[in-house]
Each structure stands twice: as C-alpha cells, then as structure tokens.
Design a protein around this motif. Structure first.
Motif: not given
Length: 328
Positions: A93-122
C-alpha cells in the motif's frame, strides 16, 4: 493464479480483502497476518488461516508467491524487505515509505533479488484517470496547459490506535492523502519539474503548485478537514481545445465549440470500503491491474523515478510542519 498472504487486517486490509474476493479467478488469499484478537476474529470470519508473523504464514503456506502489505506506513520497509528476502513478489500500500532513501533501498533490493515490488497507487487505475491519460497522450485536444487536483476528507477517525494522526507513523496528509494526486500528476507529466511551491492553509490542509519543463502547470490541494464533510476527489484538466472535468460523480468534456460530452465510465464491480471513501470500483480495478503486472501480462506502470519523486515532494510538503520554506 496468485497465492497471496495478506499482511494487515485494519481498514485498508479489509478493503483489499473485499476486493480480492471479487478477483477469485486471478488470485486467492491463502493466509492472513495480523496482531491481536481483533485481527484474528476478522480472519476467522472470512475463513482465513491466521498467523502473527509472515515467516509463520510462509512455513504453513509454502505455495504462496505474493505478499499484499496493508500495514501502517511506518511498518512498510520492515515487511517489504522480509517478504522480498523470503522470495516473494510484493504489493505494498502507498506510501512505499515515509523516507525517499528507504524507498530507493527497497526498490534496489527488489531488483537485486529479481522479485517485483508494486506500490498500490490506486488513483492511477481509476477509469476516469485513464481517460485523462489517454487525452494527454493522444493530443486530440491539444497541449495540456493546466491540471488541478483536489482531495479533501473529514479528519479520519477509523485508523486503529490513531496511527494516522502520528506524523512519525503516517506522514499525515502529504504522505497519506496528497501523494495520490502527486502520483497522478507525475504519471501525466513526468518528473521534470522546474519549480514548485507549497502553501499550508490549515492545520492539515496544503496547496502544491508545480511547473514542468513542458510548460504545464499542476495544482494539488489536499486536506483533512475538521468538519463532517463528504470525501472529495476531483480534478480538472485544461487543454488548448477543451476542458475535461471530473467532479467526483461525472466526467465531462467541454470542447471549445459544441455541446458538452458525458464521458463518465462504468465500473462493473462496486464494493463498500468501510473507511472514509464511498463504495467504489477503484480498488477492484487497481488490484486487477496489479495482478496483470505480477503475471507479466502488462509492464509495471509506475517507474522507480516517479515513486521516488512523489515521496520527495511529499517530504518537502511535510517540512511545512516545521515552518520551513517549501519553495524551489
């Protein structure tokens, strides 16, 4: 068929649960994760296997391939990273994070592990917005000169423990409410913003103005109002040759010449929310679209750059609470 573990059974968790039920041909909820007797009772009433941790749920349901996270915002990073490391695709669910830097690291982790991370921006998936996006991209009415969004709500009282009213947990209006319209703005116009300014007109009421390199101006108003007003989510787009207006109930095209045209879309499935949003088909359309992305039927519609820019803008608006300038 997606096999989903639903994490969080509060207001938004129950919204997702009701809509997943209508998408039984695309997904099934195999387990729910929550805390306390209220969540356990909710799961039992829906016939769901209940667990108090994601690890416990996965041990019981190794067939699960997706986690849907609807916990309070401040818990998102912890839950997202745990799910990704367990080898699961994630809807958060939105927001992915309250901190843009946290969000960058979460997205980077999803890419490195090869799993999808989709944010529910309805709001991206509402039929009204898709009409607007088609109009902008198609160019039939000329250039988009200005777009304005307004999203107002009675101050929410439905969040468990009042977490929405804790800035450190929800980010208040900028991250909980305004981020929707910021996301639509970025979906239409991209991230090339040349100037922006914010006015705080009330305790939880903000006005954002952005000027894009394309020359288009976007205005965003969002607020929790301390009065029993109905929920409002409206927008107006001014093109060179027409104006497109979503007044919350009808979508109308006003051309420079000729009669007004009703473009109001139909929602085949409308579901009660139980929160401060009227019965709607928004969440059904959103989860249906996210399922298609998880299955690789369509590409993800929200770029990492848009997600991060939205959070950066929300953070700059949040600085108004500290009395800092939010002009650039």
């Amino acid at each position: 068929m997606r096999r989903i573990v639903l994490v969080g059974l509060g207001g938004m968790g129950r919204v997702h649960l009701a809509n997943w039920k209508e998408l039984a041909d695309r997904a099934t909820i195999v387990a729910a994760v929550g805390k306390g007797p209220v969540d356990e009772e909710c799961a039992a009433s829906k016939g769901l296997d209940f667990h108090t941790s994601l690890a416990e749920a996965m041990a019981a349901h190794p067939e699960a391939d997706t986690v849907d996270i609807t916990t309070p915002s401040f818990l998102h990073r912890q839950m997202v990273e745990e799910a990704l490391r367990l080898g699961l695709d994630v809807i958060c669910e939105k927001p992915l994070s309250l901190d843009p830097e946290d969000a960058r690291e979460m997205l980077a982790l999803s890419h490195s592990l090869g799993h999808k991370l989709l944010v529910a921006m309805v709001c991206r998936y509402t039929k009204e917005f898709l009409v607007l996006k088609d109009a902008v991209e198609g160019g039939e009415y000329g250039k988009l000169e200005e777009v304005s969004f307004s999203r107002l709500s009675e101050t929410p009282a439905w969040s468990a423990g009042g977490w929405l009213h804790d800035r450190s947990k929800s980010g208040l209006v900028p991250f909980d409410l305004m981020v929707h319209d910021i996301d639509m703005m970025l979906a239409l116009l991209g991230t090339d913003i040349v100037s922006r300014s914010v006015v705080r007109s009330g305790r939880n009421h903000y006005h954002l103005t952005c000027r894009f390199r394309s020359g288009t101006t976007a205005l965003v108003e969002s607020g929790w109002i301390d009065a029993a007003i109905p929920f409002q989510a409206i927008w107006r787009a001014t093109f060179e040759k027409a104006v497109l207006v979503n007044d919350g109930s009808r979508l109308t095209l006003y051309r420079r010449e000729g009669e007004a045209e009703d473009l109001t879309p139909d929602y085949p499935v409308v579901i009660a929310t139980g929160i401060n949003v009227p019965p709607t088909g928004w969440y059904y359309e959103e989860l249906k679209a996210l399922c298609a992305m998880l299955e690789g039927e369509v590409p993800c519609t929200v770029s990492d750059a848009e997600l991060i820019t939205a959070l950066e803008l929300a953070k700059s608006i949040d600085s108004c609470l500290d009395g800092q300038s939010a002009e650039q």
